[in-house]
Design an enzyme around this catalytic site. Structure first.
Site, short mmCIF file in Angstrom:
data_model
loop_
_atom_site.label_atom_id
_atom_site.label_comp_id
_atom_site.label_asym_id
_atom_site.label_seq_id
_atom_site.Cartn_x
_atom_site.Cartn_y
_atom_site.Cartn_z
CD GLU A 44 -3.41 2.43 4.57
OE1 GLU A 44 -3.28 3.47 5.24
OE2 GLU A 44 -4.32 1.62 4.74
N GLY A 53 -12.58 -2.74 2.88
CA GLY A 53 -13.06 -4.05 2.46
C GLY A 53 -11.90 -4.97 2.20
N PRO A 54 -12.18 -6.26 2.07
CG PRO A 54 -13.25 -8.28 1.59
CD PRO A 54 -13.52 -6.91 2.12
CB SER A 55 -7.27 -8.30 -0.97
OG SER A 55 -6.40 -7.71 -0.03
N GLY A 56 -9.49 -7.48 -3.26
CA GLY A 56 -10.30 -7.96 -4.37
C GLY A 56 -11.73 -7.50 -4.35
N GLY A 111 -12.74 -4.43 -4.95
CA GLY A 111 -12.99 -3.42 -5.97
C GLY A 111 -12.58 -2.01 -5.60
CE LYS A 112 -9.57 -1.96 -0.24
NZ LYS A 112 -9.77 -3.43 -0.41
CB THR A 113 -7.32 -0.72 -6.67
OG1 THR A 113 -6.68 -0.89 -5.40
CG2 THR A 113 -6.35 -0.09 -7.64
#
Length: 593
Positions: free
Chosen positions: A514, A384-387, A389-391
């Site tokens: 990553e 998904g794009p930055s921001g 919520g992945k991290t």
């Protein structure tokens, strides 16, 4: 020790209530006072105080003996013995007191350090690291100064003053009443000034912590500063903080500049009055010359401690300000204060997010009712794009934060039901920036392992991470120092050391942010094979910025704006998810070019 919502709110706003002396004494008692040594120090201090009171009396008699044309050698020997006894008692008392002060502050620092390590991640989000460091070092040092240099001296000085006043009443009660007039005058000066000193001290400690934080940040990122030609900017910023600290220091100096001369003036005026009035009493025959000398010497016995009372009171106010800052740490809710003690089960189970909502700050939702399952022993990728919520999902899995709503379930039980230590032992984490601690390469590979690790195990982990080659080519091999934050190693080398650390940990759940991002193409190919071996029979969650690294994942979860908008294999998402298909098209076309 827990802390309520109101206290947390006060912490965030920087508003604190004034710490009472009772809390400070409780802090000292909790540090485990060495009572026998302290008692011995007090006893010796009292011996010195009593000896100091006897000396003026013997001196007065010695002077009176001159008038009778006699010279008593025994009296001279007694004075010499008393001087020696006072010196020895004072020296031993100071050493014992220094032992007590250093030991207690050492225990307080250890307690603080343990507490700091148990604080939750949100605490460090809100407080700069150097500010916390300042509390552990500078603020505790103020407590040590009070104990070592002032506390017991205050007690012995108090005894000296009481004893001296009693003897003065015995010698001449009229002159003693004149002395006592100075006491309310002294306290009238001390009390209002002490309140100002408290306010200045707590502001000065805050400014000192801010300066330390700025210096730590700039020095740790000095390459960025120089590469950005930001030296003048940081110089100006540092000068601003230093000037603020200077102004607080001058405010403190102004108070002391008023306090010390005023107290001295009261004492000098008192001394002049006593000498003048005493001379009149001697000439009238109501007082002998020796008694007047004894009176004046005893007056000095009062004047010196009384001037130290001002210093003690000033230092006490500084310590109250320092203790207030320590209290905010000691009473902050520790990580894992839910007291879950059940160990996390061994083996593998599905990990499921059930309607999880999370916000770092109220009103700024990062995840909104997120629901998905991470199958055991499978590879799940988050894209998904930055921001999106992945991290944040990784942080929630590691329990750095707790969900605002919903739950994270391992098998059929909430992960909050497991002790924090046992849960985190199940997890291995490799991030993009591969943080390393100052020390050797071996130290970093075995970091976090409490049980002994053999050289063979370390070498095997390095081999599987394809780090063995570059490590053995270094002059000192595994004992090579990595430098601060691993600066002596390249990005790819740091990444492989971090992967070796995760391999040695043998986790059930593997989190990869990553993990090959910093490697060149050759190293990436080798490390991908190592990670492929590591993923076997493990539950793996991968944050992917390049879709090419996760096309073979068993499941891909698509996150957009804090919500799950799709899940499936790479092929399934190409057919069913327009945004994913567009990302894939752009990335693969770029890769072909």
């Amino acid at each position: 020790m827990g802390i309520g919502t109101e206290q947390n709110a006060a912490e965030e706003k920087g508003k604190v209530t004034r710490t009472t002396v009772r809390y400070f004494t409780g802090l000292l008692q909790a540090a485990g006072m060495p009572r026998l040594v302290l008692a011995a120090a007090i006893l010796l201090s009292l011996v010195g105080a009593v000896t100091g009171l006897v000396v003026p009396l013997i001196t007065g008699r010695f002077i009176d003996s001159f008038s009778t044309d006699s010279f008593d050698l025994r009296m001279v020997a007694s004075l010499a013995a008393l001087f020696l006894l006072e010196a020895v008692a004072s020296g031993l008392s100071y050493y014992m007191l220094a032992y007590v002060g250093n030991q207690m502050v050492n225990k307080i620092r250890k307690r603080l350090w343990t507490k700091v390590l148990s604080l939750p991640v949100p605490f460090f989000d809100r407080h700069r690291s150097a500010e916390t460091m300042s509390r552990v070092t500078n603020d505790t040092n103020e407590i040590k100064t009070l104990i070592t240099d002032h506390l017991i001296a205050f007690c012995s000085n108090l005894l000296t003053v009481i004893g001296a006043v009693a003897i003065l009443f015995y010698l001449d009660w009229q002159m003693t009443l004149i002395i006592l007039v100075a006491v309310p005058v002294g306290f009238g000066i001390l009390m209002p000034i002490g309140g100002k000193m408290y306010k200045i001290s707590i502001s000065m400690y805050g400014q000192l912590a801010q300066l330390s934080a700025m210096l730590t940040q700039v020095i740790s990122e000095i390459r960025l500063v120089k590469a950005s030609n930001a030296e003048r900017k940081e110089e100006k910023s540092g000068f601003g903080d230093m000037d603020s600290l200077y102004r607080f220091g001058m405010k403190e100096a102004k108070i002391n500049a008023v306090l010390v001369p005023l107290m001295s003036m009261v004492m000098v005026v008192l001394l002049v009055v006593i000498i003048g009035y005493g001379g009149v009493r001697v000439s009238s025959g109501a007082l002998s010359a020796g008694e007047l000398v004894s009176f004046i010497l005893l007056l000095f016995q009062i004047m010196f401690p009384f001037s130290q009372f001002a210093t003690f009171y000033s230092q006490l106010q500084k310590v109250m300000a320092a203790t207030e800052r320590l209290r905010l740490i000691l009473e902050y809710r520790s990580e894992g204060d839910d007291r879950a003690v059940r160990p996390a089960p061994e083996g593998h189970r599905d990990l499921r997010f059930e309607d999880v909502t999370f916000a770092y700050h109220e009103g700024e939702t990062i995840l909104s009712e997120v629901t998905f399952s991470i199958p055991a022993k499978k590879v799940t990728a988050l894209v998904g794009p930055s921001g999106s919520g992945k991290t944040t999902i990784f942080s929630l899995i590691e329990r750095f934060y707790a969900p605002s709503g919903g739950d994270i379930v391992f098998g059929s039980e909430s992960i909050r039901d497991y002790s924090l230590d046992s849960w985190r032992r199940k997890i291995g984490y490799v991030s993009q920036d591969s943080p390393l601690m100052t020390g050797s390469i071996r130290d970093n590979i075995v970091y976090g392992r409490e049980e002994p690790v053999t050289d063979e195990e370390v070498a095997e982990a390095a081999r599987l991470a394809y780090a063995q080659g570059f490590i053995e080519s270094l002059p000192r091999g595994y004992e090579t120092e990595v430098g601060e934050r691993g600066i002596q190693l390249s990005g790819g080398q740091r990444q492989r050391v971090a992967i070796a650390r995760a391999l040695l940990r043998q986790p059930d759940i593997l989190l990869l942010d990553e993990a090959t991002a910093s490697l060149d193409s050759d190293s990436e190919h080798e490390v991908q094979k190592a990670l492929g071996n590591l993923m076997i029979e493990r539950t793996t969650v991968v944050i992917a910025h390049r879709l090419s690294t996760v096309v073979a994942a068993d499941q891909i979860i698509v996150l957009e704006h804090g919500r799950v908008t799709g899940s499936g294999t790479h092929e399934e998402l190409l057919d069913s998810h327009p945004s994913y298909a567009e990302w894939a098209k752009k990335q693969f076309q770029t890769g072909e070019q």
